[in-house]
Design an enzyme around this catalytic site. Structure first.
Site, short mmCIF file in Angstrom:
data_model
loop_
_atom_site.label_atom_id
_atom_site.label_comp_id
_atom_site.label_asym_id
_atom_site.label_seq_id
_atom_site.Cartn_x
_atom_site.Cartn_y
_atom_site.Cartn_z
N GLY A 21 47.51 14.36 94.92
CA GLY A 21 46.44 14.78 95.82
C GLY A 21 46.61 14.33 97.26
O GLY A 21 47.69 14.45 97.87
N ILE A 22 45.54 13.78 97.81
CA ILE A 22 45.53 13.38 99.22
C ILE A 22 46.57 12.29 99.49
O ILE A 22 47.29 12.34 100.49
CB ILE A 22 44.11 12.92 99.61
CG1 ILE A 22 43.14 14.11 99.58
CG2 ILE A 22 44.12 12.26 100.99
CD1 ILE A 22 41.66 13.74 99.72
N ASP A 69 42.26 -4.75 86.92
CA ASP A 69 43.05 -5.96 86.99
C ASP A 69 42.78 -6.65 88.33
O ASP A 69 43.20 -6.18 89.39
CB ASP A 69 44.53 -5.54 86.88
CG ASP A 69 45.46 -6.71 86.96
OD1 ASP A 69 45.00 -7.81 87.29
OD2 ASP A 69 46.66 -6.51 86.69
N TYR A 160 29.04 7.26 93.45
CA TYR A 160 30.14 7.66 94.33
C TYR A 160 29.70 7.63 95.79
O TYR A 160 30.39 7.08 96.65
CB TYR A 160 30.63 9.06 93.94
CG TYR A 160 31.83 9.54 94.75
CD1 TYR A 160 33.11 9.06 94.48
CD2 TYR A 160 31.67 10.45 95.79
CE1 TYR A 160 34.20 9.50 95.22
CE2 TYR A 160 32.75 10.90 96.54
CZ TYR A 160 34.03 10.41 96.24
OH TYR A 160 35.11 10.84 96.99
N LYS A 164 31.23 5.18 98.82
CA LYS A 164 31.91 5.64 100.02
C LYS A 164 31.19 5.16 101.29
O LYS A 164 31.84 4.88 102.31
CB LYS A 164 32.06 7.16 99.99
CG LYS A 164 33.03 7.63 98.91
CD LYS A 164 34.42 7.03 99.10
CE LYS A 164 35.46 7.53 98.11
NZ LYS A 164 36.80 7.00 98.34
N THR A 195 42.11 19.08 95.03
CA THR A 195 42.97 18.13 94.30
C THR A 195 42.49 18.08 92.85
O THR A 195 41.49 18.71 92.49
CB THR A 195 42.85 16.70 94.88
OG1 THR A 195 41.52 16.22 94.60
CG2 THR A 195 43.12 16.64 96.36
P1 NDP Z 1 43.17 12.40 92.81
O1 NDP Z 1 42.35 12.25 91.59
O2 NDP Z 1 43.95 13.65 93.00
O3 NDP Z 1 44.17 11.16 92.97
C1 NDP Z 1 43.69 9.86 92.80
C2 NDP Z 1 44.80 8.86 93.00
O4 NDP Z 1 44.28 7.55 92.74
C3 NDP Z 1 45.96 9.08 92.05
O5 NDP Z 1 47.17 8.73 92.68
C4 NDP Z 1 45.65 8.12 90.92
O6 NDP Z 1 46.83 7.79 90.21
C5 NDP Z 1 45.05 6.94 91.69
N1 NDP Z 1 44.17 6.12 90.84
C6 NDP Z 1 43.14 6.54 90.08
N2 NDP Z 1 42.62 5.51 89.38
C7 NDP Z 1 43.34 4.41 89.73
C8 NDP Z 1 43.30 3.04 89.34
N3 NDP Z 1 42.41 2.59 88.45
N4 NDP Z 1 44.18 2.19 89.92
C9 NDP Z 1 45.09 2.64 90.80
N5 NDP Z 1 45.20 3.90 91.21
C10 NDP Z 1 44.32 4.79 90.67
O7 NDP Z 1 42.15 12.19 94.02
P2 NDP Z 1 42.11 12.76 95.51
O8 NDP Z 1 43.46 12.87 96.07
O9 NDP Z 1 41.20 13.91 95.52
O10 NDP Z 1 41.32 11.56 96.21
C11 NDP Z 1 41.93 10.56 97.00
C12 NDP Z 1 40.84 9.83 97.76
O11 NDP Z 1 40.13 10.76 98.58
C13 NDP Z 1 39.79 9.16 96.87
O12 NDP Z 1 39.42 7.92 97.41
C14 NDP Z 1 38.63 10.14 96.91
O13 NDP Z 1 37.40 9.52 96.65
C15 NDP Z 1 38.74 10.65 98.34
N6 NDP Z 1 38.09 11.93 98.57
C16 NDP Z 1 38.49 13.06 97.89
C17 NDP Z 1 37.85 14.26 98.13
C18 NDP Z 1 38.23 15.53 97.43
O14 NDP Z 1 37.49 16.54 97.58
N7 NDP Z 1 39.34 15.58 96.68
C19 NDP Z 1 36.74 14.36 99.11
C20 NDP Z 1 36.44 13.14 99.76
C21 NDP Z 1 37.08 11.97 99.50
P3 NDP Z 1 46.78 7.38 88.64
O15 NDP Z 1 45.76 8.26 87.98
O16 NDP Z 1 48.17 7.57 88.14
O17 NDP Z 1 46.38 5.95 88.65
#
Ligand code: NDP
Length: 255
Positions: A21-22, A69, A160, A164, A195
């Site tokens: 994603g982002i 962790d 959520y 934020k 995403t």
């Molecule tokens: P995704 O769900 O596509 O990606 C999330 C990322 O975080 C992945 O790389 C995932 O990898 C990692 N992640 C999730 N859980 C954990 C964990 N417990 N420990 C470490 N890493 C973790 O999300 P987005 O790309 O959409 O979101 C990225 C950020 O942008 C977030 O903070 C989200 O709140 C914010 N955001 C997103 C929006 C949207 O519309 N998409 C809008 C506004 C803000 P893995 O699962 O392998 O751990």
């Protein structure tokens, strides 16, 4: 003013949640701009690994579950230094969203959100600050959300939204605290971005028309549209910007 100010040559950047994603889009933008990258997530995933190597980028991946962790943040920063020798840029991007009405929202789900979206962001910042100081300064970028500014509809997501808003205030507080040490701290507040996180809502016929109607540009954003803002804020081009919450939302928060 030249385009060179937008480059990151010689900089080391750590991106949490950089595997999808982002975060992955930010990884591509930073790598193209010349940065050496360390990405973290719980798993790397073939798609991310392939997309980066196909683009010719060599990056390190460090597995870390930042939610469960408590020692993961310190280990992640230590591992970054062990592999690259320094740290210049930290992007706190990993986050999760859980929807639900407040009356039914149990402690376990509340803690799950806060643990990753707030506690881990603070822990990684705290672990990174001494290394940013050692590098003579640096920059932190936290990924917040428009949900930290407005209560978006129709889904209920009290935890959520609260998480934020905390990220935005953490950003301003840290920015003020460390500005004199040549460390800048900013945040991006994305609107709806396509995403894995938003895919369910985009496919939901009860939600998506409302999301689109509430967005003056009439569409969701792409991860790359957040990544270019991230590159700007983390580059020398933004050298006098700190404590900023940059909204990237197609106009959502204008209404
Ligand atoms: P995704 O769900 O596509 O990606 C999330 C990322 O975080 C992945 O790389 C995932 O990898 C990692 N992640 C999730 N859980 C954990 C964990 N417990 N420990 C470490 N890493 C973790 O999300 P987005 O790309 O959409 O979101 C990225 C950020 O942008 C977030 O903070 C989200 O709140 C914010 N955001 C997103 C929006 C949207 O519309 N998409 C809008 C506004 C803000 P893995 O699962 O392998 O751990």
């Amino acid at each position: 003013m030249t385009l060179k100010k937008f480059r990151l040559d010689g900089r080391v950047a750590l991106i949490t949640g950089g595997t999808r994603g982002i975060g992955l889009a930010i990884a591509h933008a930073f790598a193209e701009a010349g940065a050496r990258l360390v990405l973290s997530g719980r798993t790397l995933g073939e798609e991310a690994a392939d997309s980066l190597s196909d683009a010719g980028h060599k990056v390190d991946f460090v597995a870390a579950d930042l939610a469960d962790d408590m020692g993961a943040a310190d280990r992640l920063v230590a591992e970054t230094i062990a592999r690259t020798g320094k740290l210049d840029i930290l992007v706190n991007n990993a986050g999760i969203a859980i929807h639900g009405d407040s009356g039914d929202f149990d402690d376990e789900r509340w803690r799950r959100i806060m643990s990753l979206n707030v506690d881990a962001v603070f822990r990684v910042c705290r672990a990174a600050l001494p290394e940013l100081r050692r590098s003579g300064g640096g920059t932190i970028l936290n990924i917040g959300s428009i949900s930290g500014i407005v209560s978006n509809i129709p889904q209920n997501q009290v935890a959520y939204n609260s998480s934020k808003a905390a990220v935005h205030m953490m950003t301003k507080s840290l920015a003020s605290e460390v500005a004199a040490e040549n460390i800048r701290v900013n945040a991006i507040a994305p609107g709806y971005i396509e995403t894995d996180m938003s895919r369910g809502g985009i496919a939901n016929p009860d939600w998506f028309p409302i999301w689109r109607n509430q967005t003056p540009m009439g569409r969701v954003g792409q991860p790359e549209e957040v990544a270019s803002a991230a590159l700007f804020l983390c580059s020398p081009a933004a050298s006098y910007i700190t404590g900023e919450i940059l909204v990237v939302d197609g106009g959502y928060t204008t209404r």
